[in-house]
Design a protein around this motif. Structure first.
Motif, PDB file in Angstrom:
ATOM      1  N   THR A 119       8.761  14.613  -7.175  1.00 22.19           N
ATOM      2  CA  THR A 119       7.808  13.501  -7.141  1.00 22.19           C
ATOM      3  C   THR A 119       6.521  13.942  -6.442  1.00 22.19           C
ATOM      4  OG1 THR A 119       8.791  12.680  -5.077  1.00 22.19           O
ATOM      5  CG2 THR A 119       9.612  11.762  -7.138  1.00 22.19           C
ATOM      6  N   PRO A 120       5.362  13.450  -6.921  1.00 20.29           N
ATOM      7  CA  PRO A 120       4.093  13.858  -6.311  1.00 20.29           C
ATOM      8  C   PRO A 120       3.818  13.130  -5.005  1.00 20.29           C
ATOM      9  CG  PRO A 120       3.698  12.313  -8.103  1.00 20.29           C
ATOM     10  CD  PRO A 120       5.175  12.576  -8.086  1.00 20.29           C
ATOM     11  N   LEU A 121       3.148  13.813  -4.092  1.00 20.87           N
ATOM     12  CA  LEU A 121       2.672  13.214  -2.845  1.00 20.87           C
ATOM     13  C   LEU A 121       1.161  13.015  -2.989  1.00 20.87           C
ATOM     14  CD1 LEU A 121       4.629  15.489  -0.336  1.00 20.87           C
ATOM     15  CD2 LEU A 121       5.225  13.175  -1.061  1.00 20.87           C
ATOM     16  N   TYR A 122       0.710  11.769  -3.068  1.00 24.31           N
ATOM     17  CA  TYR A 122      -0.695  11.462  -3.294  1.00 24.31           C
ATOM     18  C   TYR A 122      -1.472  11.409  -1.986  1.00 24.31           C
ATOM     19  CZ  TYR A 122      -0.543  10.332  -8.279  1.00 24.31           C
ATOM     20  OH  TYR A 122      -0.453  10.407  -9.642  1.00 24.31           O
ATOM     21  N   ASP A 123      -2.712  11.857  -2.055  1.00 29.73           N
ATOM     22  CA  ASP A 123      -3.626  11.700  -0.927  1.00 29.73           C
ATOM     23  C   ASP A 123      -3.840  10.199  -0.698  1.00 29.73           C
ATOM     24  OD1 ASP A 123      -6.234  11.302   0.435  1.00 29.73           O
ATOM     25  OD2 ASP A 123      -6.292  13.480   0.368  1.00 29.73           O
ATOM     26  N   GLU A 186      14.705  12.389  -3.783  1.00 28.18           N
ATOM     27  CA  GLU A 186      15.821  12.086  -2.899  1.00 28.18           C
ATOM     28  C   GLU A 186      16.561  10.825  -3.326  1.00 28.18           C
ATOM     29  OE1 GLU A 186      14.044  11.864   0.927  1.00 28.18           O
ATOM     30  OE2 GLU A 186      13.661  14.026   1.065  1.00 28.18           O
ATOM     31  N   GLU A 187      15.840   9.841  -3.871  1.00 30.31           N
ATOM     32  CA  GLU A 187      16.462   8.588  -4.260  1.00 30.31           C
ATOM     33  C   GLU A 187      16.738   8.576  -5.760  1.00 30.31           C
ATOM     34  OE1 GLU A 187      14.061   5.338  -3.005  1.00 30.31           O
ATOM     35  OE2 GLU A 187      14.127   5.891  -0.892  1.00 30.31           O
ATOM     36  N   PRO A 188      17.843   7.959  -6.180  1.00 26.51           N
ATOM     37  CA  PRO A 188      18.151   7.904  -7.616  1.00 26.51           C
ATOM     38  C   PRO A 188      17.190   6.985  -8.359  1.00 26.51           C
ATOM     39  CG  PRO A 188      19.705   6.572  -6.369  1.00 26.51           C
ATOM     40  CD  PRO A 188      18.871   7.302  -5.364  1.00 26.51           C
ATOM     41  N   LEU A 189      17.131   7.174  -9.662  1.00 23.30           N
ATOM     42  CA  LEU A 189      16.360   6.274 -10.515  1.00 23.30           C
ATOM     43  C   LEU A 189      17.313   5.288 -11.176  1.00 23.30           C
ATOM     44  CD1 LEU A 189      13.704   8.732 -11.953  1.00 23.30           C
ATOM     45  CD2 LEU A 189      13.303   6.787 -10.438  1.00 23.30           C
ATOM     46  N   ASP A 190      17.108   4.992 -12.455  1.00 21.91           N
ATOM     47  CA  ASP A 190      17.856   3.896 -13.066  1.00 21.91           C
ATOM     48  C   ASP A 190      18.397   4.331 -14.434  1.00 21.91           C
ATOM     49  OD1 ASP A 190      18.864   1.461 -13.817  1.00 21.91           O
ATOM     50  OD2 ASP A 190      17.044   0.319 -13.421  1.00 21.91           O
ATOM     51  N   ARG A 209      22.834  13.391 -13.957  1.00 20.91           N
ATOM     52  CA  ARG A 209      23.851  12.377 -13.658  1.00 20.91           C
ATOM     53  C   ARG A 209      23.762  11.903 -12.205  1.00 20.91           C
ATOM     54  NH1 ARG A 209      29.613  13.340 -16.521  1.00 20.91           N
ATOM     55  NH2 ARG A 209      29.732  11.152 -15.897  1.00 20.91           N
ATOM     56  N   GLU A 210      23.283  12.780 -11.323  1.00 19.09           N
ATOM     57  CA  GLU A 210      23.078  12.356  -9.936  1.00 19.09           C
ATOM     58  C   GLU A 210      21.931  11.369  -9.816  1.00 19.09           C
ATOM     59  OE1 GLU A 210      22.537  15.577  -7.272  1.00 19.09           O
ATOM     60  OE2 GLU A 210      24.485  16.505  -7.669  1.00 19.09           O
ATOM     61  N   ILE A 211      20.916  11.519 -10.674  1.00 17.35           N
ATOM     62  CA  ILE A 211      19.701  10.710 -10.573  1.00 17.35           C
ATOM     63  C   ILE A 211      19.813   9.408 -11.344  1.00 17.35           C
ATOM     64  CG2 ILE A 211      17.251  10.649 -11.207  1.00 17.35           C
ATOM     65  CD1 ILE A 211      17.166  13.639 -10.656  1.00 17.35           C
ATOM     66  N   PHE A 212      20.460   9.437 -12.529  1.00 16.73           N
ATOM     67  CA  PHE A 212      20.473   8.274 -13.415  1.00 16.73           C
ATOM     68  C   PHE A 212      21.876   7.690 -13.545  1.00 16.73           C
ATOM     69  CE2 PHE A 212      16.896  10.853 -14.933  1.00 16.73           C
ATOM     70  CZ  PHE A 212      15.878   9.907 -14.941  1.00 16.73           C
TER      71      PHE A 212
END
Length: 512
Positions: A119-123, A186-190, A209-212
């Motif tokens: 995931t991107p870290l935005y300014d 780090e957190e799962p999606l859907d 499978r870990e994420i969704f």
């Protein structure tokens, strides 16, 4: 039957109902167009399986529309917005940039698996703009370096193409201005829809499978399985009740001579000689199929010749460079490359993630634009990436026939590595499509003569099927080991030009 207004075939409608039932059990009701918060601990995996022309992409596209109509948000990997307990999300993923771009051209907002794993870290200066564009905040005021006209340009772009980086680029920014880094999710999606899932290996499948909790795979069982998986795709290991089979070839596909040839390979009576006769007959009645006596060197610059053997690939690349007058000690702008991976030590993990997020994943197709402003850097156009033009530390290897060590015209100490892309193996071409495709028939004849089998089918048939189905509009079946002289000077004028950018960051970037 809970299907959209368009007419589905019987097998598509059955698959739709099964998917709708499973999604309803996971809290997304396609029939009523609403959703409930996700239930923790529940998970499901289904696979939609069918050969080319069976309607997998149409089903995926219609399911995506129905999910959006049910209030599910699309996660693109560019921007996710603020977390909400009641929010439901969908990500449409493909293993490569090219495969994702093929879906995007068909109106499906796809991204790559790599872009969703990180995931991107935005300014913080530009985070408010992203929230506003995504509909989660008010129009920002007094953003450093951003005029009202630039904000209007960003909004107009986003309303037409829902891409946060694309919108910020239209406003005059570049990625290094607003994305400060990348982190492993780090957190799962859907819910995840995965196209070209025949390319997935076990590790990628486990990551997904870990994420969704809800995963739907779309795949073609006639393609080539990943190396090291004994000819078996991950979706073939699911139980029969988890596999939704599309067997009908639709009318728009039946009118396509390229797909007719691909499906003819399933006939056990068709050997290589009979197949070439079918190819000749198709070429005689339809100009979308061509029996070519020579490899087209002009076409190789943007659509590689597809081969089986690595030695053939190297010989064709050498002939291509010689035909275009490329020097031995440098690349010409416009020469095609293929990313072969990233050579960085573990301590540079963040820089590796940054390169991958820009599209430089293994197998990515790239056009060389010229040297960068720093030693070892190259300016590159990443085919299929949403923001394609980048500068990166590059190790470019040009292999030569009968030589163990490649020639290296560009060599950073570490960074993205590239091979020449004027010819690629059929294995590496999987997941990509081109408007016109050249298939080097002498290599497939060699595979047929070798008599090798893969998962119960002659290897040459699997190779031919994958190679043929890479062609969207025209198939050139090259029957002789010859190269035609180029009719055009190699260059980059055909590539899309980036939008003008504000000069907020004068450096070329910190990526090695």
């Amino acid at each position: 039957m809970n299907v959209p207004a368009l007419t589905f075939s019987e097998d598509q409608a059955e698959a739709w109902d099964r998917l709708a039932e499973q999604l309803s059990g996971m809290g997304v009701d396609l029939a009523d167009g609403n959703h409930q918060p996700a239930t923790e601990g529940k998970s499901t995996v289904l696979a939609v399986i069918g050969k080319a022309g069976s309607g997998k992409t149409l089903l995926l596209a219609e399911l995506t529309k129905a999910m959006q109509n049910a209030g599910v948000d699309i996660v693109s990997g560019d921007w996710e917005g603020k977390k909400r307990k009641d929010r439901r999300t969908l990500a449409i993923l493909a293993p490569t940039n090219k495969a994702a771009s093929v879906l995007r051209m068909r109106g499906v907002p796809a991204t790559t698996i790599h872009r969703i794993l990180y995931t991107p870290l935005y300014d913080p200066h530009y985070e408010a703009i992203a929230e506003w564009l995504a509909g989660n905040g008010k129009r920002p005021v007094d953003v450093e370096g951003m005029t009202e006209i630039a904000l209007d340009r960003a909004k107009a772009f986003y309303d037409n193409v829902p891409s946060i980086p694309g919108a910020l680029a239209a406003a005059g920014l570049r990625g290094s201005d607003f994305i400060r880094g990348w982190k492993r999710r780090e957190e799962p999606l859907d819910v995840g829809f995965i196209d070209e899932s025949s390319m997935l290996d076990e590790r990628q499948f486990d990551d997904l499978r870990e994420i969704f909790p809800t995963l739907v795979l779309f795949g073609d069982p006639a393609q080539l399985a990943p190396v090291g998986q004994s000819g078996q795709m991950v979706f073939e290991r699911l139980g029969a009740t988890r596999q939704l089979i599309l067997s009908r070839v639709h009318r728009q596909s039946q009118d396509n001579p390229i797909l007719d040839l691909a499906h003819a390979l399933a006939d056990p009576e068709v050997d290589f000689y009979r197949f070439e006769r079918l190819m000749e007959e198709a070429a005689a009645r339809d100009d979308r199929v061509v029996m070519a006596q020579r490899v087209d060197s002009d076409l190789m610059a943007r659509s590689p010749v597809l081969v089986w053997r690595n030695a053939t690939r190297i010989r064709l690349i050498t002939a291509f460079r010689a035909a275009h007058g490329a020097p031995d000690d440098a690349l010409l702008p416009g020469e095609p490359l293929v990313c072969d991976g990233i050579e960085l030590p573990l301590k540079h993990r963040k820089k590796r993630i940054d390169l991958e997020a820009r599209g430089l994943i293994k197998g990515a197709q790239v056009i060389y634009l010229g040297p960068g402003t720093r030693d070892g850097f190259a300016r590159l156009h990443v085919v299929g990436a949403e923001d394609p033009q980048i500068s990166a530390a590059s190790i470019i290897k040009i292999e030569k026939p009968d030589e163990d060590e490649p020639f290296i015209p560009s060599a950073a100490r570490m960074g993205a590595t590239f091979l020449h892309g004027a010819a690629v193996t059929i294995h590496k071409a999987q997941g990509s499509q081109w408007d016109r495709v050249q298939v080097f028939a002498p290599d497939l004849y060699a595979a047929a003569q070798a008599g090798r089998m893969e998962a119960g089918l002659p290897l040459w048939k699997r190779l031919a099927y994958v190679a043929i189905t890479r062609a969207e509009r025209r198939l050139l079946w090259v029957v002789r080991n010859r190269l035609a002289r180029p009719s055009e000077v190699l260059g980059t004028d055909d590539l899309p030009r980036p939008a003008p950018r504000l000069k907020l960051n004068p450096t070329e970037g910190s990526t090695p």
